[in-house]
Scaffold this motif. Structure first.
Motif, mmCIF file in Angstrom:
data_model
loop_
_atom_site.group_PDB
_atom_site.id
_atom_site.type_symbol
_atom_site.label_atom_id
_atom_site.label_comp_id
_atom_site.label_asym_id
_atom_site.label_seq_id
_atom_site.Cartn_x
_atom_site.Cartn_y
_atom_site.Cartn_z
ATOM 1 N N TYR A 45 0.834 -1.203 0.000
ATOM 2 C CA TYR A 45 0.000 0.000 0.000
ATOM 3 C C TYR A 45 0.862 1.243 0.000
ATOM 4 O O TYR A 45 0.645 2.173 -0.778
ATOM 5 N N ARG A 46 1.870 1.254 0.850
ATOM 6 C CA ARG A 46 2.715 2.440 0.979
ATOM 7 C C ARG A 46 3.535 2.671 -0.287
ATOM 8 O O ARG A 46 3.755 3.803 -0.699
ATOM 9 N N THR A 47 3.996 1.582 -0.903
ATOM 10 C CA THR A 47 4.759 1.719 -2.137
ATOM 11 C C THR A 47 3.885 2.263 -3.258
ATOM 12 O O THR A 47 4.283 3.150 -4.020
ATOM 13 N N LEU A 48 2.660 1.748 -3.368
ATOM 14 C CA LEU A 48 1.733 2.256 -4.372
ATOM 15 C C LEU A 48 1.399 3.722 -4.105
ATOM 16 O O LEU A 48 1.303 4.535 -5.022
ATOM 17 N N GLN A 49 1.250 4.036 -2.820
ATOM 18 C CA GLN A 49 0.944 5.422 -2.450
ATOM 19 C C GLN A 49 2.039 6.361 -2.941
ATOM 20 O O GLN A 49 1.772 7.474 -3.397
ATOM 21 N N GLY A 50 3.277 5.888 -2.896
ATOM 22 C CA GLY A 50 4.377 6.746 -3.307
ATOM 23 C C GLY A 50 4.679 6.706 -4.783
ATOM 24 O O GLY A 50 5.140 7.693 -5.350
ATOM 25 N N CYS A 51 4.418 5.559 -5.443
ATOM 26 C CA CYS A 51 4.871 5.388 -6.829
ATOM 27 C C CYS A 51 3.833 5.750 -7.874
ATOM 28 O O CYS A 51 4.180 5.943 -9.036
ATOM 29 N N VAL A 52 2.558 5.818 -7.504
ATOM 30 C CA VAL A 52 1.538 6.110 -8.516
ATOM 31 C C VAL A 52 1.671 7.509 -9.102
ATOM 32 O O VAL A 52 1.581 7.677 -10.316
ATOM 33 N N PRO A 53 1.898 8.566 -8.314
ATOM 34 C CA PRO A 53 1.858 9.918 -8.889
ATOM 35 C C PRO A 53 2.889 10.176 -9.972
ATOM 36 O O PRO A 53 2.580 10.783 -10.993
ATOM 37 N N LEU A 54 4.146 9.739 -9.776
ATOM 38 C CA LEU A 54 5.193 10.085 -10.729
ATOM 39 C C LEU A 54 4.919 9.538 -12.131
ATOM 40 O O LEU A 54 4.980 10.300 -13.109
ATOM 41 N N PRO A 55 4.613 8.235 -12.296
ATOM 42 C CA PRO A 55 4.277 7.757 -13.646
ATOM 43 C C PRO A 55 3.055 8.454 -14.243
ATOM 44 O O PRO A 55 3.006 8.690 -15.452
ATOM 45 N N LEU A 56 2.071 8.777 -13.401
ATOM 46 C CA LEU A 56 0.882 9.446 -13.919
ATOM 47 C C LEU A 56 1.222 10.836 -14.422
ATOM 48 O O LEU A 56 0.732 11.280 -15.471
ATOM 49 N N VAL A 57 2.089 11.547 -13.702
ATOM 50 C CA VAL A 57 2.527 12.867 -14.158
ATOM 51 C C VAL A 57 3.211 12.751 -15.509
ATOM 52 O O VAL A 57 2.912 13.488 -16.454
ATOM 53 N N MET A 58 4.130 11.788 -15.628
ATOM 54 C CA MET A 58 4.898 11.665 -16.864
ATOM 55 C C MET A 58 4.043 11.143 -18.010
ATOM 56 O O MET A 58 4.230 11.525 -19.163
ATOM 57 N N ARG A 59 3.105 10.248 -17.694
ATOM 58 C CA ARG A 59 2.244 9.733 -18.761
ATOM 59 C C ARG A 59 1.306 10.824 -19.268
ATOM 60 O O ARG A 59 0.964 10.885 -20.444
ATOM 61 N N THR A 60 0.865 11.686 -18.364
ATOM 62 C CA THR A 60 0.040 12.816 -18.783
ATOM 63 C C THR A 60 0.861 13.790 -19.612
ATOM 64 O O THR A 60 0.389 14.338 -20.610
ATOM 65 N N LEU A 110 -3.743 4.985 -22.873
ATOM 66 C CA LEU A 110 -2.614 5.854 -22.557
ATOM 67 C C LEU A 110 -2.457 6.052 -21.052
ATOM 68 O O LEU A 110 -1.338 6.139 -20.542
ATOM 69 N N THR A 111 -3.577 6.118 -20.333
ATOM 70 C CA THR A 111 -3.507 6.361 -18.892
ATOM 71 C C THR A 111 -3.396 5.084 -18.076
ATOM 72 O O THR A 111 -2.935 5.113 -16.936
ATOM 73 N N ILE A 112 -3.824 3.950 -18.643
ATOM 74 C CA ILE A 112 -3.839 2.703 -17.872
ATOM 75 C C ILE A 112 -2.763 1.728 -18.337
ATOM 76 O O ILE A 112 -2.063 1.140 -17.523
ATOM 77 N N ASP A 113 -2.639 1.535 -19.654
ATOM 78 C CA ASP A 113 -1.685 0.577 -20.197
ATOM 79 C C ASP A 113 -0.320 1.240 -20.320
ATOM 80 O O ASP A 113 -0.136 2.142 -21.139
ATOM 81 N N PRO A 114 0.681 0.815 -19.544
ATOM 82 C CA PRO A 114 1.983 1.497 -19.579
ATOM 83 C C PRO A 114 2.667 1.443 -20.941
ATOM 84 O O PRO A 114 3.427 2.339 -21.282
ATOM 85 N N ARG A 115 2.398 0.380 -21.723
ATOM 86 C CA ARG A 115 3.071 0.261 -23.026
ATOM 87 C C ARG A 115 2.237 0.830 -24.168
ATOM 88 O O ARG A 115 2.719 0.909 -25.289
ATOM 89 N N ALA A 116 0.988 1.215 -23.878
ATOM 90 C CA ALA A 116 0.103 1.831 -24.881
ATOM 91 C C ALA A 116 0.032 1.004 -26.163
ATOM 92 O O ALA A 116 0.164 1.529 -27.265
ATOM 93 N N VAL A 117 -0.196 -0.297 -26.007
ATOM 94 C CA VAL A 117 -0.220 -1.208 -27.149
ATOM 95 C C VAL A 117 -1.356 -0.825 -28.099
ATOM 96 O O VAL A 117 -2.468 -0.498 -27.682
#
Length: 408
Positions: free
Chosen positions: A68-83, A106-113
């Motif tokens: 939980y704590r790792t997800l809490q910390g790691c979700v924002p950065l990829p979302l910022v960059m993906r946006t 684009l927002t859910i699939d990291p590889r945007a297949v």
């Protein structure tokens, strides 16, 4: 009882709302819209708040809510960059509004297949499948059988590695890490440990991905949306192949999009310039190290060598590219055949033996103190014993390889 106000303060709930809001903006606004820039700014501010010391560094004791704590910390950065990636689409700023499916991918699939943002280095479907894309039933059957074997393999490997790490002494801070702080013996130990960690990570990622692909394929999602996650390990005879083809490409889109936004749009460096290419690679590995470092902080790991590991790995890649460029510049004959790959594997092994001491203690520590959270791993091996588990994994692996044409 949890109140509505407390729920809205939950970082994961807020991240979910931001994910949905980002998806709506991608559908409803054109590229380079000022609303998208405002959204990226808001996400960035939220990321800094989540990563602030009062939220992440409130204690140094490990707890079982590490996921939980790792997800809490790691979700924002990829979302910022993906946006941010959506602000600089591959077809230029004049492309059309995004449809719902593309925005969701684009927002859910990291590889945007199967979108214009699809990353490079995605492996093709194996020759086992007689049709392209694979038929649903053969795809689900193969994914399920391979997943079962991978679970047995992970059970065996993790049980032994956890037993070894539980007896290890760990550094108190990142300052005690690094090749120059260790005698030659621990270099080899850290290098071998990092190989096992990579194997465990690959198995864990691949199992999750295959399970998700089976569920979605059963719901009617096209199988073409789930190409293999990892490339063949036999192609890892260069650092470029290792990071660009063999390893998963989950973070390639946000990392490269952000680095391209800096080098090509902010600094206006030409795509073909040496400085732009080198700076892009340096930024990608810096962002990768930053994300893994913040993940360690979120998990309350008291030390992390992620920045050193990924920074030095990026330096190794730059050295490799420079040598290849000089080789081509002077028109020297390129070595061919098995000796070329043998030298490449030695080079990759040397690089990892030098940078592994920075990173392997972090994962050894995580496996050691987090053993209770993964009680189910090692259950099969603990019940039947290591020799029997080893025979079962080896024989079943040979059978799976022969029938389903698996390639490592």
């Amino acid at each position: 009882m949890t109140t509505a106000h407390q729920t809205l303060q939950d970082p994961l709930v807020v991240n979910g709302i931001q994910q949905l809001f980002t998806w709506i903006l991608l559908v409803a606004t054109p590229n380079r819209s000022w609303l998208r820039f405002v959204n990226v700014s808001a996400l960035t501010a939220w990321m800094f708040w989540v990563y602030s010391s009062e939220n992440l560094l409130s204690g140094t004791e490990y707890n079982e809510n590490v996921l939980y704590r790792t997800l809490q910390g790691c979700v924002p950065l990829p979302l910022v960059m993906r946006t941010a990636a959506a602000l600089f689409p591959p077809k230029g700023p004049g492309s059309r509004f995004l449809d719902m499916a593309t925005a969701a991918r684009l927002t859910i699939d990291p590889r945007a297949v199967n979108t214009p943002w699809q990353v490079r280095g995605i492996p093709s479907f194996p020759s086992y499948y007689k049709s392209r894309p694979p038929a649903r039933v053969p795809f689900m059957l193969r994914q399920t059988v391979i997943t079962i074997w991978q679970c047995l393999c992970l059970d065996l490997v993790f049980s032994q590695f956890r037993a070894w790490t539980s007896q290890r002494a760990f550094p108190a801070s990142a300052r005690e890490l690094g090749p120059w702080d260790l005698p030659p013996g621990p270099w080899a130990t850290s290098g071998a440990s990092m190989l096992v960690i990579a194997l465990i990570g690959r198995l864990g990622f691949d199992i999750s991905y295959r399970l998700v692909s089976v569920v979605y394929a059963g719901m009617g999602v096209p199988t073409e949306d789930f190409p293999p996650l990892f490339g063949s390990i036999w192609d890892a005879y260069s650092l470029r192949n290792l990071w660009g083809n063999c390893w998963h490409q989950f973070m390639r889109l946000p990392f490269t999009a952000t680095s391209n936004a800096i080098t090509r749009h902010a600094l206006r460096l030409p795509r073909s310039s040496v400085l732009g290419r080198y700076l892009t690679i340096a930024i990608v590995f810096f962002l990768s190290g930053l994300m893994h470092f913040l993940g360690a902080q979120a998990a309350n790991i008291p030390f992390s060598g992620a920045m050193h590991f990924f920074g030095l790995s990026g330096l190794g890649l730059l050295i490799e590219i420079t040598i290849q460029g000089l080789w081509d510049y002077f028109a020297l004959p390129r070595p061919q055949g098995i000796w070329c790959k043998a030298i490449g594997f030695i080079w990759v092994g040397l690089c990892f033996s030098l940078v592994a001491p920075w990173y392997s203690p972090e994962w050894e520590y995580l496996f050691s103190v987090g053993a209770k959270s993964a009680w189910f791993l090692g259950a099969f091996t603990g019940k039947v014993g290591v020799p029997v588990a080893g025979v079962v994994v080896a024989l079943s692996g040979i059978i799976v390889h022969k029938i389903f044409e698996t390639i490592w």
